[in-house]
Write a protein that holds these residues in place. Sequence first.
Motif, short mmCIF file in Angstrom:
data_model
loop_
_atom_site.label_atom_id
_atom_site.label_comp_id
_atom_site.label_asym_id
_atom_site.label_seq_id
_atom_site.Cartn_x
_atom_site.Cartn_y
_atom_site.Cartn_z
N GLU A 7 -8.36 -16.24 -5.81
CA GLU A 7 -8.71 -14.82 -5.74
C GLU A 7 -8.83 -14.36 -4.28
N ALA A 8 -9.36 -15.21 -3.41
CA ALA A 8 -9.43 -14.86 -1.99
C ALA A 8 -8.02 -14.74 -1.40
N ALA A 9 -7.13 -15.63 -1.84
CA ALA A 9 -5.74 -15.57 -1.38
C ALA A 9 -5.08 -14.27 -1.83
N MET A 10 -5.33 -13.86 -3.08
CA MET A 10 -4.73 -12.62 -3.59
C MET A 10 -5.26 -11.40 -2.82
N ALA A 11 -6.53 -11.44 -2.48
CA ALA A 11 -7.09 -10.32 -1.70
C ALA A 11 -6.44 -10.26 -0.31
N ASN A 12 -6.18 -11.41 0.28
CA ASN A 12 -5.50 -11.44 1.58
C ASN A 12 -4.05 -10.99 1.46
N LEU A 13 -3.39 -11.40 0.38
CA LEU A 13 -1.99 -11.03 0.18
C LEU A 13 -1.82 -9.52 0.10
N ALA A 14 -2.77 -8.85 -0.53
CA ALA A 14 -2.68 -7.40 -0.69
C ALA A 14 -2.75 -6.67 0.65
N LYS A 15 -3.28 -7.33 1.69
CA LYS A 15 -3.42 -6.71 3.00
C LYS A 15 -2.22 -6.99 3.92
N VAL A 16 -1.29 -7.83 3.46
CA VAL A 16 -0.14 -8.19 4.30
C VAL A 16 0.78 -6.98 4.44
N PRO A 17 1.25 -6.67 5.65
CA PRO A 17 2.17 -5.53 5.84
C PRO A 17 3.40 -5.66 4.94
N GLN A 18 3.90 -4.53 4.46
CA GLN A 18 5.07 -4.39 3.60
C GLN A 18 4.82 -4.78 2.14
N VAL A 19 3.65 -5.33 1.83
CA VAL A 19 3.32 -5.68 0.45
C VAL A 19 2.74 -4.45 -0.24
N VAL A 20 3.30 -4.11 -1.42
CA VAL A 20 2.82 -2.93 -2.15
C VAL A 20 1.94 -3.29 -3.34
N SER A 21 2.13 -4.49 -3.89
CA SER A 21 1.28 -4.88 -5.02
C SER A 21 1.26 -6.40 -5.16
N VAL A 22 0.15 -6.88 -5.68
CA VAL A 22 -0.03 -8.31 -5.95
C VAL A 22 -0.60 -8.44 -7.35
N SER A 23 0.10 -9.17 -8.21
CA SER A 23 -0.38 -9.32 -9.59
C SER A 23 -1.59 -10.25 -9.64
N ASP A 24 -2.34 -10.15 -10.71
CA ASP A 24 -3.52 -11.01 -10.91
C ASP A 24 -3.25 -11.92 -12.09
N PRO A 25 -3.04 -13.22 -11.85
CA PRO A 25 -2.72 -14.11 -12.97
C PRO A 25 -3.87 -14.24 -13.98
N TYR A 26 -5.08 -13.92 -13.54
CA TYR A 26 -6.23 -14.05 -14.45
C TYR A 26 -6.32 -12.90 -15.44
N THR A 27 -5.59 -11.81 -15.16
CA THR A 27 -5.60 -10.68 -16.10
C THR A 27 -4.22 -10.41 -16.69
N SER A 28 -3.17 -11.03 -16.13
CA SER A 28 -1.80 -10.82 -16.62
C SER A 28 -1.51 -11.78 -17.76
N ALA A 29 -0.92 -11.27 -18.82
CA ALA A 29 -0.61 -12.09 -19.99
C ALA A 29 0.43 -13.14 -19.64
#
Length: 736
Positions: free
Chosen positions: A93-115
């Motif tokens: 989850e900390a990695a996903m939060a960091n990924l969302a802040k990376v330049p050019q990234v518009v979205s990061v899925s969440d495997p814990y809520t994605s089917a």
Amino acid sequence: MSSFLFRMARWSFDHRRIVLLLWIVFAAGAIALSAASGGKENNNFTIPGTESQQAANLLTAKVPAVSGAQTQIVFAVPAGQKVTDSGAKAGIEAAMANLAKVPQVVSVSDPYTSAGAISPNGRVALDQVLYNTVPTSVNDSTLDKLQDAVAPAKAAGVQVEYSGSVYPGWLPKLSEMPELIGLLIAFCILAIALGAALAAVLPIITAVVGVLITTSLITALASVVNVASASTTVALMLGLSCGIDYGLFILSRHRNNLMLDMDIGDAVALAVGTAGSSVVFAGLTVIVALCGLALAGIPFLAVMGLTAAGAVLIALLLSLTLMPAVLGFAGMKITRFFNTRLRPGHHRKVATTAALEPQRTFGARWAAFIVRWNVPVLIIGLCFMGALAIPAFHVHLGLPSGASQPTSNTSRRAYDLTTDNFGPGFNGALTIVAEPVTSTKAAALIADKVAAVPGVVSATPGIVQNGVAVIKAIPSTGPNDPATADLVNTLRNNRATLEAGSGATTVLIGGLTASNIDTSDKLTSALPIFLIAVIGLAFILLTFAFRTILVPIKSIIGFLLSVAAAFGGEVALFQWGWGEKLLGITKGETISFLPIIMLAIIFGLSSDYEVFVVSRIKEEFTKRGEARQSVVRGTGQSARVVTAAALIMFSIFAAFLFGNDPTTKAIGFSFAAGVLLDAFVVRLTLVPAVMAIAGAKFWYHPQWFAKYVPDPDIEGEHLQERFMETHPQEMAKSNT
């Protein structure tokens, strides 16, 4: 043609400083343009006219959020643990939060809520990162920050791997090692064949200049069009091999002229006027064949053909202009031979024999053996080539995936983790695009119908925007499995059923897997058209060059034998896996664009050797009128230089087997096998056997042909006649 080349070579020789300066300026300009352009390669292809491309275009226009580059990140924990455990989950989850802040990234899925994003055994989670731009525009700094962003997951003991259309290390890094190995082997071959250091190094120098110019121009081109890494590889292979070979043919003829006591300037000009004519015909044949790749209607293949053709064109121009200039600088030093203590004077004796008594060379003895035993040799050769071609009938085409990469590659590890924990189909999800769809209920209806199709593991509706619904379907089979291609065709053939009740009037099956399937299908359908075009081209060019019908017919049959045998070897080693331990390759499908580029390139290179061997045979027949003896003498005169040229091409192509990229390895092996088989089995064995059987009939042409078709004087007969008038002693010695 021979007279024009004679004058051009003489001018280049006389003005060698100007010629050298012009090429230096050209090379410097190409390097400067490359540095200023900032171009880089792109391995993501567009396939116009296919359904997968229509789906991609629709997403770009109406759902841009899912049309850009994407990275799939695989989070995996050791056996006995789960990604839902508190430590692993906190790190991910900390990695996903960091990924969302990376330049050019518009979205990061969440495997814990994605089917379906967590594997049934709980060991692996799939996370998707979407970018606001296409793969080629994703900055290297972005990918570096991607790796920094997942540091918390790694600190928690989670394994992190990447795949997708762009990911850290997604572009194969071109290593200079294959080229260096190839050049080193080429120098050794030239040193043995020519017996002199300076003579061995000159063709390499001109070839390296050509490759430097070519790669610089390709980099500049990549700033305005998509250039695949395979395009650069093919251009490098052909630029080096053709550059060395063309220079070798001219240099060898020049040195023979010097051994006949010709003036240096005359020797250079006459070498280009005779051997240069063969070089021009051979080079133009390769260039036209490569440009013919545009017939496939696939942009990346057209770019590959044009860049490779450009490499050959530059090599051709260098051999006709820079080579005469550097031979002028070299002077008589070109005849300074190695003089070893064990065999003093051996190399000079070999060169003198080749120039003055070609009938005493090993090549002439080999040709005499072939001529004497022509029928048995022909039968054995045909059976050998036919046996090698058998695996080609079991080819399975596809484009490289993570499965074809070595285990050291992150995309291969991501592929294996996904396959082992989810199933092979999760590596090749299909993107289904429906329009017009305005509600999630209608999208779910389409997804349910897709999920009911045999071969589909699951179908999940995604975003609905601007009247377009995006549905992700997971096949039960891998991206290169024939069953996946059957599934794509089944979905497309039943699109009316999928549309029913949803309000959609268009349902398109797209995504990377469908795009690869469409590419293979389009390439397969283009093969017959391309083959007919290549064969027609060969017939016209060779008929024009040699003014007889039997030469092109024989050449075409030999070319087809070489391609079939080389392709059979590729299938056995790469697809069947016979070369896994020997060559360090990963067993997998045959690259779908390999057959068509093999046809283009081996056709061109086989025409090289056909022209070089048969032109010398025709030259001897024109002088003496004895068909069988002309085969012996002509083959003997060309065997040594053709052998050296073929071994050089083979070594340069084979050197690319030392790289890590599976596509490069497959291309390198196929070209190397094709050149070796064509030069030694077809052109230096089967061709003399067939010509000995046919005798003088081989050179027959109707009277109307002689009247209406111009004579290109490919063997330089008319040039030598005019030269004899002004240099009777030198030419008399040559004709002895």
